[in-house]
Design a protein around this motif. Sequence first.
Motif, PDB file in Angstrom:
ATOM      1  N   SER A 390       0.825  -1.203   0.000  1.00 23.87           N
ATOM      2  CA  SER A 390       0.000   0.000   0.000  1.00 23.87           C
ATOM      3  C   SER A 390       0.858   1.251   0.000  1.00 23.87           C
ATOM      4  O   SER A 390       0.560   2.228  -0.714  1.00 23.87           O
ATOM      5  N   TYR A 391       1.946   1.234   0.769  1.00 23.12           N
ATOM      6  CA  TYR A 391       2.823   2.412   0.850  1.00 23.12           C
ATOM      7  C   TYR A 391       3.525   2.662  -0.486  1.00 23.12           C
ATOM      8  O   TYR A 391       3.650   3.807  -0.932  1.00 23.12           O
ATOM      9  N   ARG A 392       3.976   1.603  -1.143  1.00 19.52           N
ATOM     10  CA  ARG A 392       4.659   1.769  -2.430  1.00 19.52           C
ATOM     11  C   ARG A 392       3.743   2.401  -3.474  1.00 19.52           C
ATOM     12  O   ARG A 392       4.195   3.106  -4.369  1.00 19.52           O
ATOM     13  N   GLN A 393       2.449   2.139  -3.343  1.00 14.99           N
ATOM     14  CA  GLN A 393       1.496   2.704  -4.298  1.00 14.99           C
ATOM     15  C   GLN A 393       1.127   4.153  -3.972  1.00 14.99           C
ATOM     16  O   GLN A 393       0.969   4.984  -4.855  1.00 14.99           O
ATOM     17  N   SER A 394       0.995   4.440  -2.674  1.00 17.12           N
ATOM     18  CA  SER A 394       0.505   5.767  -2.271  1.00 17.12           C
ATOM     19  C   SER A 394       1.591   6.724  -1.781  1.00 17.12           C
ATOM     20  O   SER A 394       1.401   7.945  -1.804  1.00 17.12           O
ATOM     21  N   LYS A 395       2.718   6.156  -1.297  1.00 22.39           N
ATOM     22  CA  LYS A 395       3.790   6.953  -0.683  1.00 22.39           C
ATOM     23  C   LYS A 395       3.271   7.771   0.504  1.00 22.39           C
ATOM     24  O   LYS A 395       3.816   8.831   0.844  1.00 22.39           O
ATOM     25  N   ASP A 396       2.242   7.260   1.137  1.00 19.83           N
ATOM     26  CA  ASP A 396       1.635   7.923   2.289  1.00 19.83           C
ATOM     27  C   ASP A 396       1.917   7.092   3.544  1.00 19.83           C
ATOM     28  O   ASP A 396       1.471   5.958   3.652  1.00 19.83           O
ATOM     29  N   TYR A 397       2.682   7.664   4.463  1.00 23.23           N
ATOM     30  CA  TYR A 397       3.030   6.914   5.680  1.00 23.23           C
ATOM     31  C   TYR A 397       2.265   7.432   6.903  1.00 23.23           C
ATOM     32  O   TYR A 397       2.639   7.161   8.044  1.00 23.23           O
ATOM     33  N   SER A 398       1.194   8.176   6.678  1.00 21.29           N
ATOM     34  CA  SER A 398       0.500   8.828   7.786  1.00 21.29           C
ATOM     35  C   SER A 398      -0.119   7.846   8.781  1.00 21.29           C
ATOM     36  O   SER A 398      -0.467   8.236   9.896  1.00 21.29           O
ATOM     37  N   ASN A 399      -0.274   6.583   8.368  1.00 21.41           N
ATOM     38  CA  ASN A 399      -0.876   5.597   9.283  1.00 21.41           C
ATOM     39  C   ASN A 399       0.172   4.793  10.029  1.00 21.41           C
ATOM     40  O   ASN A 399      -0.106   3.694  10.506  1.00 21.41           O
ATOM     41  N   TRP A 400       1.395   5.328  10.164  1.00 21.48           N
ATOM     42  CA  TRP A 400       2.469   4.577  10.830  1.00 21.48           C
ATOM     43  C   TRP A 400       2.103   4.229  12.266  1.00 21.48           C
ATOM     44  O   TRP A 400       2.452   3.151  12.764  1.00 21.48           O
ATOM     45  N   TRP A 401       1.391   5.106  12.941  1.00 27.11           N
ATOM     46  CA  TRP A 401       1.040   4.833  14.330  1.00 27.11           C
ATOM     47  C   TRP A 401       0.000   3.712  14.420  1.00 27.11           C
ATOM     48  O   TRP A 401       0.059   2.879  15.324  1.00 27.11           O
ATOM     49  N   GLU A 402      -0.937   3.667  13.471  1.00 25.31           N
ATOM     50  CA  GLU A 402      -1.916   2.579  13.439  1.00 25.31           C
ATOM     51  C   GLU A 402      -1.222   1.241  13.225  1.00 25.31           C
ATOM     52  O   GLU A 402      -1.638   0.207  13.772  1.00 25.31           O
ATOM     53  N   ASN A 403      -0.169   1.251  12.430  1.00 23.32           N
ATOM     54  CA  ASN A 403       0.592   0.023  12.209  1.00 23.32           C
ATOM     55  C   ASN A 403       1.259  -0.451  13.503  1.00 23.32           C
ATOM     56  O   ASN A 403       1.263  -1.645  13.816  1.00 23.32           O
ATOM     57  N   ILE A 404       1.795   0.497  14.256  1.00 27.41           N
ATOM     58  CA  ILE A 404       2.412   0.143  15.533  1.00 27.41           C
ATOM     59  C   ILE A 404       1.369  -0.409  16.491  1.00 27.41           C
ATOM     60  O   ILE A 404       1.614  -1.385  17.218  1.00 27.41           O
ATOM     61  N   ARG A 405       0.197   0.191  16.493  1.00 29.09           N
ATOM     62  CA  ARG A 405      -0.869  -0.307  17.367  1.00 29.09           C
ATOM     63  C   ARG A 405      -1.238  -1.745  17.010  1.00 29.09           C
ATOM     64  O   ARG A 405      -1.543  -2.554  17.897  1.00 29.09           O
ATOM     65  N   PHE A 406      -1.205  -2.094  15.730  1.00 28.82           N
ATOM     66  CA  PHE A 406      -1.455  -3.480  15.322  1.00 28.82           C
ATOM     67  C   PHE A 406      -0.424  -4.420  15.945  1.00 28.82           C
ATOM     68  O   PHE A 406      -0.766  -5.477  16.478  1.00 28.82           O
ATOM     69  N   LEU A 407       0.859  -4.033  15.871  1.00 32.08           N
ATOM     70  CA  LEU A 407       1.906  -4.886  16.424  1.00 32.08           C
ATOM     71  C   LEU A 407       1.732  -5.067  17.927  1.00 32.08           C
ATOM     72  O   LEU A 407       1.830  -6.184  18.453  1.00 32.08           O
ATOM     73  N   LEU A 408       1.494  -3.973  18.643  1.00 36.67           N
ATOM     74  CA  LEU A 408       1.336  -4.040  20.088  1.00 36.67           C
ATOM     75  C   LEU A 408       0.138  -4.915  20.467  1.00 36.67           C
ATOM     76  O   LEU A 408       0.208  -5.705  21.417  1.00 36.67           O
ATOM     77  N   LYS A 409      -0.956  -4.789  19.714  1.00 38.00           N
ATOM     78  CA  LYS A 409      -2.153  -5.586  19.992  1.00 38.00           C
ATOM     79  C   LYS A 409      -1.889  -7.058  19.696  1.00 38.00           C
ATOM     80  O   LYS A 409      -2.356  -7.943  20.422  1.00 38.00           O
ATOM     81  N   THR A 410      -1.123  -7.349  18.653  1.00 36.95           N
ATOM     82  CA  THR A 410      -0.844  -8.737  18.268  1.00 36.95           C
ATOM     83  C   THR A 410       0.050  -9.426  19.285  1.00 36.95           C
ATOM     84  O   THR A 410      -0.177 -10.581  19.662  1.00 36.95           O
ATOM     85  N   LEU A 411       1.069  -8.713  19.759  1.00 34.19           N
ATOM     86  CA  LEU A 411       2.019  -9.333  20.693  1.00 34.19           C
ATOM     87  C   LEU A 411       1.517  -9.315  22.128  1.00 34.19           C
ATOM     88  O   LEU A 411       1.893 -10.159  22.933  1.00 34.19           O
ATOM     89  N   LYS A 412       0.720  -8.316  22.469  1.00 29.36           N
ATOM     90  CA  LYS A 412       0.114  -8.200  23.800  1.00 29.36           C
ATOM     91  C   LYS A 412       1.158  -7.872  24.878  1.00 29.36           C
ATOM     92  O   LYS A 412       2.309  -8.278  24.806  1.00 29.36           O
ATOM     93  N   ALA A 413       0.714  -7.149  25.895  1.00 28.12           N
ATOM     94  CA  ALA A 413       1.597  -6.664  26.957  1.00 28.12           C
ATOM     95  C   ALA A 413       2.273  -7.799  27.704  1.00 28.12           C
ATOM     96  O   ALA A 413       3.439  -7.702  28.090  1.00 28.12           O
ATOM     97  N   LYS A 414       1.568  -8.923  27.920  1.00 27.31           N
ATOM     98  CA  LYS A 414       2.142 -10.009  28.713  1.00 27.31           C
ATOM     99  C   LYS A 414       3.382 -10.602  28.049  1.00 27.31           C
ATOM    100  O   LYS A 414       4.208 -11.240  28.721  1.00 27.31           O
ATOM    101  N   ARG A 415       3.501 -10.421  26.724  1.00 32.95           N
ATOM    102  CA  ARG A 415       4.709 -10.870  26.038  1.00 32.95           C
ATOM    103  C   ARG A 415       5.762  -9.761  26.005  1.00 32.95           C
ATOM    104  O   ARG A 415       6.944 -10.013  26.204  1.00 32.95           O
ATOM    105  N   LEU A 416       5.309  -8.539  25.767  1.00 35.52           N
ATOM    106  CA  LEU A 416       6.244  -7.422  25.669  1.00 35.52           C
ATOM    107  C   LEU A 416       7.000  -7.197  26.971  1.00 35.52           C
ATOM    108  O   LEU A 416       8.155  -6.763  26.960  1.00 35.52           O
ATOM    109  N   ILE A 417       6.385  -7.502  28.098  1.00 41.53           N
ATOM    110  CA  ILE A 417       7.058  -7.253  29.378  1.00 41.53           C
ATOM    111  C   ILE A 417       8.256  -8.179  29.571  1.00 41.53           C
ATOM    112  O   ILE A 417       9.112  -7.909  30.417  1.00 41.53           O
ATOM    113  N   THR A 418       8.343  -9.254  28.782  1.00 44.45           N
ATOM    114  CA  THR A 418       9.500 -10.144  28.901  1.00 44.45           C
ATOM    115  C   THR A 418      10.748  -9.549  28.258  1.00 44.45           C
ATOM    116  O   THR A 418      11.841 -10.078  28.427  1.00 44.45           O
ATOM    117  N   LEU A 419      10.598  -8.449  27.530  1.00 45.57           N
ATOM    118  CA  LEU A 419      11.750  -7.823  26.889  1.00 45.57           C
ATOM    119  C   LEU A 419      12.698  -7.191  27.892  1.00 45.57           C
ATOM    120  O   LEU A 419      13.887  -7.043  27.634  1.00 45.57           O
TER     121      LEU A 419
END
Length: 547
Positions: A390-419
Amino acid sequence: MIATEDWTPADKLTLEPSAMTVVKSIKGCYALTAGPGAGKTEMLAQRADFLLRTQTCRYPKRILAISFKTDASGNLRDRVIRRCGHELATRFDSFTFHAFAKKIIDRFRPILIGLDALDSDYKIGEARVHRKQITFSDLVPFAISILESSDMVRNIIKNTYTDVFLDEFQDCTNLQYKLIQLAFLGTNARIVSVGDSKQRIMGWAGALEGIFKTYADDFSATPLRLYLNFRSKPRLLRLQNEIIRVLEPESVMPEGSLDGEEGKILIECFTDAQAEAVFIAGQIQNWLEVEHIPAYEIAILISKQIDLYAHCLMDELNRLNIPFRNEQQLQDLSNEPITQLLVDFVLCIYSEHEPKSWIKLHEKIATFDDIDHSSVTLKISSYIQKESKSYRQSKDYSNWWENIRFLLKTLKAKRLITLSPSYESVDYLKQLVLEFKQELESILSLEVDLIEALIRFSGDNAIRLLTIHKSKGLEFDSVIMMAIEKEIFFGKERDERCAFFVGASRAKRQLLLTHTNSRSRPNNHSGRWNVNRAPYHEFLNYCRLVQ
């Protein structure tokens, strides 16, 4: 398996005789002191490679490495993986003192009773709450309490680790050393401590004076010293040697290793901070545009209080559009495992050539024991491919924060705290993520390209502005040390001499020292401030001796 006599250093590196002695030792403990640029971390990585590939550390036994900073711990782990591969490196545990203490607490928590008792879902926060929460500074004392109370725990640790590495050992505190004593004194563990007493600049934080001798006496460790410096050019080595003559005469480098006229040392005096700032910014611009020195190879060091001493310089750098990072604000944040994870994820989406980021992201996911790695990796990989297309087609990165929210939701806090042990405080973890968002938004207000903004956040394409304490363990082609003045080096004489040594030894090729006759009081600063300034002649004279 490789026979011990057939083992050679990975990547065909040449090690000093003392370093090779430690690397290939099969019995006993060592106290290895070495100056800056001696390759202490690489020596430990080579020893891990020797122990694992020759089965001197026999399966299923493990190696324990303890460092003081998370990034140092990760750096050593990465080096070991490169040396001996992922499979053998799974038996290499690289922790900070606090992470090692938390591992003990998590595994043997039921031993804690009374006021120290903890529930299984205890957190780490800003205050003690009986059974529910402890503070970060409680980790080592709680681990000590467990070891003092249980022979069983000590035996388990004894039977787990055949070898222990203690990095930057000169900064070891009383409680940290007690933890090591309880876990390994009187065992057959082969312990190697490495460090440099000339870089002991953490006395204010409780670092023990004479820790190497104490350790050598307690553990019957053989003292050895590395003299060579593989980092700095000869003229800079001679400068370091002059400081060493005062700090630790027995560690003076052999004269034959200092021959040559390569390297540059400059001293500049100014009437005021504004003139200093204009000169430094101009010098940096020349290094970048004429000498083509990469921005990440340039550092500006200040003894302390960056915001008070460098406000004129930061204004001047902004005026010349020279990107810089104020490490007082950013270094700790950019070194956090959670922000590194987020940077790698975003780079995977928006950069076309980031295989290293995908490898690091995959390795991080693989550390989460409670997930189906294949399904989670596939889910994240599919998302990256979709968003990248999608980015290669639009060159629009304005949804970068939404992408990060996807990662955080997928991994969940109980896993992230092991870092990191500190992420047991979910509020702290959330705070770091928010700070990352705010900092990247701030950079994007100046830098329109997202990839460049991420690089600037990570310090890969920006001048580094940091305190001497923060510079420890780093190296740069060109180093500027500002404010070589009595009014900023006001601590104990030896401590300040050690600090100056640390700063001066960060430079590989050239070093610029500056001082001023006066510094106007910074705006909104009501604390103690000396307008009139006096040069720190001792430090400047070291440089004049070798110019």
